[in-house]
Structure formats: structure tokens, C-alpha cells
Design a protein around this motif. Sequence first.
Motif, PDB file in Angstrom:
ATOM      1  N   HIS A 149       0.963  -1.440   0.032  1.00 32.74           N
ATOM      2  CA  HIS A 149       0.071   0.063   0.156  1.00 32.74           C
ATOM      3  C   HIS A 149       0.795   1.300  -0.022  1.00 32.74           C
ATOM      4  CE1 HIS A 149      -2.651   3.129   1.483  1.00 32.74           C
ATOM      5  NE2 HIS A 149      -3.677   2.350   0.888  1.00 32.74           N
ATOM      6  N   ARG A 150       1.858   1.158   0.810  1.00 29.33           N
ATOM      7  CA  ARG A 150       2.826   2.454   1.002  1.00 29.33           C
ATOM      8  C   ARG A 150       3.586   2.628  -0.344  1.00 29.33           C
ATOM      9  NH1 ARG A 150       1.875   6.294   4.459  1.00 29.33           N
ATOM     10  NH2 ARG A 150       4.011   6.670   4.513  1.00 29.33           N
ATOM     11  N   ILE A 151       3.944   1.448  -1.069  1.00 34.52           N
ATOM     12  CA  ILE A 151       4.773   1.522  -2.231  1.00 34.52           C
ATOM     13  C   ILE A 151       4.076   2.185  -3.339  1.00 34.52           C
ATOM     14  CG2 ILE A 151       5.773   0.273  -4.104  1.00 34.52           C
ATOM     15  CD1 ILE A 151       7.015  -1.612  -1.999  1.00 34.52           C
ATOM     16  N   TRP A 152       2.616   1.706  -3.485  1.00 38.82           N
ATOM     17  CA  TRP A 152       1.751   2.222  -4.565  1.00 38.82           C
ATOM     18  C   TRP A 152       1.259   3.426  -4.227  1.00 38.82           C
ATOM     19  CZ3 TRP A 152       2.019  -0.036  -8.754  1.00 38.82           C
ATOM     20  CH2 TRP A 152       1.053   0.235  -9.928  1.00 38.82           C
ATOM     21  N   LEU A 153       1.323   3.749  -3.010  1.00 39.14           N
ATOM     22  CA  LEU A 153       1.021   5.499  -2.635  1.00 39.14           C
ATOM     23  C   LEU A 153       2.080   6.299  -3.174  1.00 39.14           C
ATOM     24  CD1 LEU A 153      -0.878   7.464  -1.336  1.00 39.14           C
ATOM     25  CD2 LEU A 153       0.381   7.140   0.896  1.00 39.14           C
ATOM     26  N   MET A 154       3.247   6.140  -3.055  1.00 42.06           N
ATOM     27  CA  MET A 154       4.307   6.611  -3.414  1.00 42.06           C
ATOM     28  C   MET A 154       4.074   6.870  -4.995  1.00 42.06           C
ATOM     29  SD  MET A 154       5.388   7.312  -0.802  1.00 42.06           S
ATOM     30  CE  MET A 154       5.279   6.567   0.784  1.00 42.06           C
ATOM     31  N   VAL A 155       3.626   5.680  -5.774  1.00 41.47           N
ATOM     32  CA  VAL A 155       3.592   5.575  -7.198  1.00 41.47           C
ATOM     33  C   VAL A 155       2.394   6.792  -7.301  1.00 41.47           C
ATOM     34  CG1 VAL A 155       2.606   4.546  -9.053  1.00 41.47           C
ATOM     35  CG2 VAL A 155       4.345   3.338  -7.578  1.00 41.47           C
ATOM     36  N   VAL A 156       1.400   6.822  -6.637  1.00 44.21           N
ATOM     37  CA  VAL A 156       0.116   7.677  -6.820  1.00 44.21           C
ATOM     38  C   VAL A 156       0.752   9.303  -6.767  1.00 44.21           C
ATOM     39  CG1 VAL A 156      -2.123   8.696  -5.984  1.00 44.21           C
ATOM     40  CG2 VAL A 156      -1.584   6.158  -6.324  1.00 44.21           C
ATOM     41  N   LEU A 157       1.690   9.336  -6.063  1.00 45.39           N
ATOM     42  CA  LEU A 157       2.272  10.774  -5.620  1.00 45.39           C
ATOM     43  C   LEU A 157       2.906  11.372  -6.515  1.00 45.39           C
ATOM     44  CD1 LEU A 157       2.857  10.498  -1.750  1.00 45.39           C
ATOM     45  CD2 LEU A 157       1.211  11.981  -2.695  1.00 45.39           C
ATOM     46  N   ILE A 158       3.825  10.455  -7.152  1.00 43.33           N
ATOM     47  CA  ILE A 158       4.746  10.970  -8.223  1.00 43.33           C
ATOM     48  C   ILE A 158       4.100  11.027  -9.445  1.00 43.33           C
ATOM     49  CG2 ILE A 158       6.936  10.164  -9.452  1.00 43.33           C
ATOM     50  CD1 ILE A 158       7.227  11.265  -6.514  1.00 43.33           C
ATOM     51  N   SER A 159       3.039  10.008  -9.783  1.00 43.03           N
ATOM     52  CA  SER A 159       2.219  10.222 -11.234  1.00 43.03           C
ATOM     53  C   SER A 159       1.609  11.319 -10.893  1.00 43.03           C
ATOM     54  CB  SER A 159       1.249   8.913 -11.171  1.00 43.03           C
ATOM     55  OG  SER A 159       2.355   7.601 -11.441  1.00 43.03           O
ATOM     56  N   GLY A 160       0.827  11.716  -9.897  1.00 46.60           N
ATOM     57  CA  GLY A 160       0.099  12.930  -9.831  1.00 46.60           C
ATOM     58  C   GLY A 160       0.718  14.175 -10.013  1.00 46.60           C
ATOM     59  N   MET A 161       1.894  14.305  -9.424  1.00 47.27           N
ATOM     60  CA  MET A 161       2.651  15.431  -9.699  1.00 47.27           C
ATOM     61  C   MET A 161       3.256  15.553 -11.266  1.00 47.27           C
ATOM     62  SD  MET A 161       5.329  16.070  -6.582  1.00 47.27           S
ATOM     63  CE  MET A 161       4.768  16.424  -4.924  1.00 47.27           C
ATOM     64  N   SER A 162       3.438  14.242 -11.646  1.00 49.45           N
ATOM     65  CA  SER A 162       3.856  14.534 -13.338  1.00 49.45           C
ATOM     66  C   SER A 162       2.832  14.845 -14.143  1.00 49.45           C
ATOM     67  CB  SER A 162       4.605  13.237 -13.260  1.00 49.45           C
ATOM     68  OG  SER A 162       5.675  13.149 -12.618  1.00 49.45           O
ATOM     69  N   LEU A 163       1.503  14.015 -13.844  1.00 46.44           N
ATOM     70  CA  LEU A 163       0.268  14.440 -14.755  1.00 46.44           C
ATOM     71  C   LEU A 163       0.098  15.766 -14.605  1.00 46.44           C
ATOM     72  CD1 LEU A 163      -1.570  13.192 -16.689  1.00 46.44           C
ATOM     73  CD2 LEU A 163      -3.069  12.467 -14.647  1.00 46.44           C
ATOM     74  N   GLY A 164       0.099  16.234 -13.447  1.00 41.97           N
ATOM     75  CA  GLY A 164      -0.517  17.811 -13.174  1.00 41.97           C
ATOM     76  C   GLY A 164       0.488  18.536 -14.080  1.00 41.97           C
ATOM     77  N   GLY A 165       1.878  18.647 -13.831  1.00 43.07           N
ATOM     78  CA  GLY A 165       2.791  19.575 -14.666  1.00 43.07           C
ATOM     79  C   GLY A 165       2.578  19.485 -15.959  1.00 43.07           C
ATOM     80  N   TYR A 166       2.272  18.047 -16.580  1.00 39.86           N
ATOM     81  CA  TYR A 166       2.148  17.813 -18.129  1.00 39.86           C
ATOM     82  C   TYR A 166       0.820  18.569 -18.637  1.00 39.86           C
ATOM     83  CZ  TYR A 166       0.871  15.214 -22.182  1.00 39.86           C
ATOM     84  OH  TYR A 166       0.878  15.204 -23.641  1.00 39.86           O
ATOM     85  N   LEU A 167      -0.156  18.269 -17.734  1.00 38.27           N
ATOM     86  CA  LEU A 167      -1.653  18.910 -18.176  1.00 38.27           C
ATOM     87  C   LEU A 167      -1.492  20.515 -18.226  1.00 38.27           C
ATOM     88  CD1 LEU A 167      -4.194  16.673 -16.228  1.00 38.27           C
ATOM     89  CD2 LEU A 167      -3.474  16.719 -18.815  1.00 38.27           C
TER      90      LEU A 167
END
Length: 246
Positions: free
Chosen positions: A38-56
Motif C-alpha cells: 500500500h505504501r509503495i503504491w501510494l508513492m506511485v500515486v504521488l509521483i504520477s499525480g505530480m507528473s500528470l499535473g505538470g504535464y496537463l
Amino acid sequence: RLTPDDVRSILRFAVVSLLILPLLPDQGYGPYEALNPHRIWLMVVLISGMSLGGYLMLQLVGSNHGVTLMGLFGGMVSSTATTLAFARQVQADAGQLGNAQRVILLANIVVLLRIAALAIAVSRDALPSLLPTLAGGFIAGSAWVVWQLRNTGPAAKAELRIAAPSQMRAALSFAAFFALVCVAVAWLQDHVGTQGVYLGAALSGLTDVDAISLSAMEMFETQRLDGRALALTVLIAYVANLMFKL
């Protein structure tokens, strides 16, 4: 301005964050119980969210942007990709040197803001220990950008093309790398002590600052690292990453 690929990236992020994350068990497994799905995938969500936000944001403000926006949003998506893209532009056109300097420096300053945002999301108690290091880098880098802008005049428009992030393959790759870093750092600390954590920071920081920073914050939360060791770990990883980009 969003393309079908952009929409698919948003939907993939929804899968990563809203479907997969709630299903994963929140407990430690494996060596040193360092693997918490759960913690590992939460980090994936955080990093993916930041990257996607910047890209959009890059997509929504148009194809040609000011240098400041390029550096800020490019750093959110990937400071390494931004550094590489503008280094190539200078190689092809020496007239882009001034733009490239500002964009690359700004993108790498944003890495410090990313680490601060991750600390707020993962371990707010860690933020006071990290602030002197993060603030020092941010103030020094920002002062240089301001000096350049005042002495060289307004920058020309810049263009940055980065592929849409948040692909499932990228998410799985980061999860695997983060899990590997967690186990490796725990093993190094057990066999070498805190010096082993610093060695892990120097090696993993060459390619990725987020994974080792998040791993160190996790260790701080479980009291396996103190605040000074946490700050030094993040600093070593950041400097190693800068040297790699240089």
C-alpha cells in the motif's frame, strides 16, 4: 488542447489511484518488512499525480510558453527529461543557450519543491529537518535566475515537448525501483549503519531523487533515521542527481 493520449493518461491515473491503491494490503513483507504494497503504491500515486499535473498544465497553456513556465512545469513532469531536452536544443542551436540555462536551473529548483511537497504528504514531522537544505538550494538557485533575468533582459519563448506521463509501465517501473531502494537501504543500514544509507542515496540519486527521498522519509517515520541523517540523505541524493545531469 488535450489529445486522446492525454485523456488516456488521466484515465490510467484514475486506475492507479482509485482502483489499485485501495486493494493493496497495508503491512510489511519481505526482508526487514521493507515492502509495504500500500505504501509503495501510494508513492506511485504521488509521483504520477505530480507528473500528470505538470504535464496537463503544459498542455493547457499552449505549445509555446515563457521560460519560467517551462522550468516550473517541466520540473514537475521530469527535471531529467527537461534537462535533456534543452541540452539537445543548445547542441542544435547555440542561440538557445540563455533559455536553456534558465529552464534547466528552474526545473532542478522545482525538484526541491517536489521533495517538500512529498514530505508534507508522507511525513510532516520530517519537514523541519529538511527545510534548511531545501530552502538553501531554493534561495541560491532562485537568486541566480533573478540575476540572469535582470542582466540579460526578457527571455524568448521556449518550447518543450514531453510525452504524456502516468503510463502503467512507468508506474510499475517506479514501484519496482522504489521497492528495490527500500530493501537495499534497509540492508545497507543493517550491515553498514547510517553510512550505508548515504551510499544508497549516492547511487540511487544518480537516476531518481524521489525514490530515495521517500524511502528515507519512511525510515524517519519508523525512527530508523534521525532528522540530521534524513536531511543529509536527501542532500546527497540531490547532489548526485545534479552531477548526473551535469
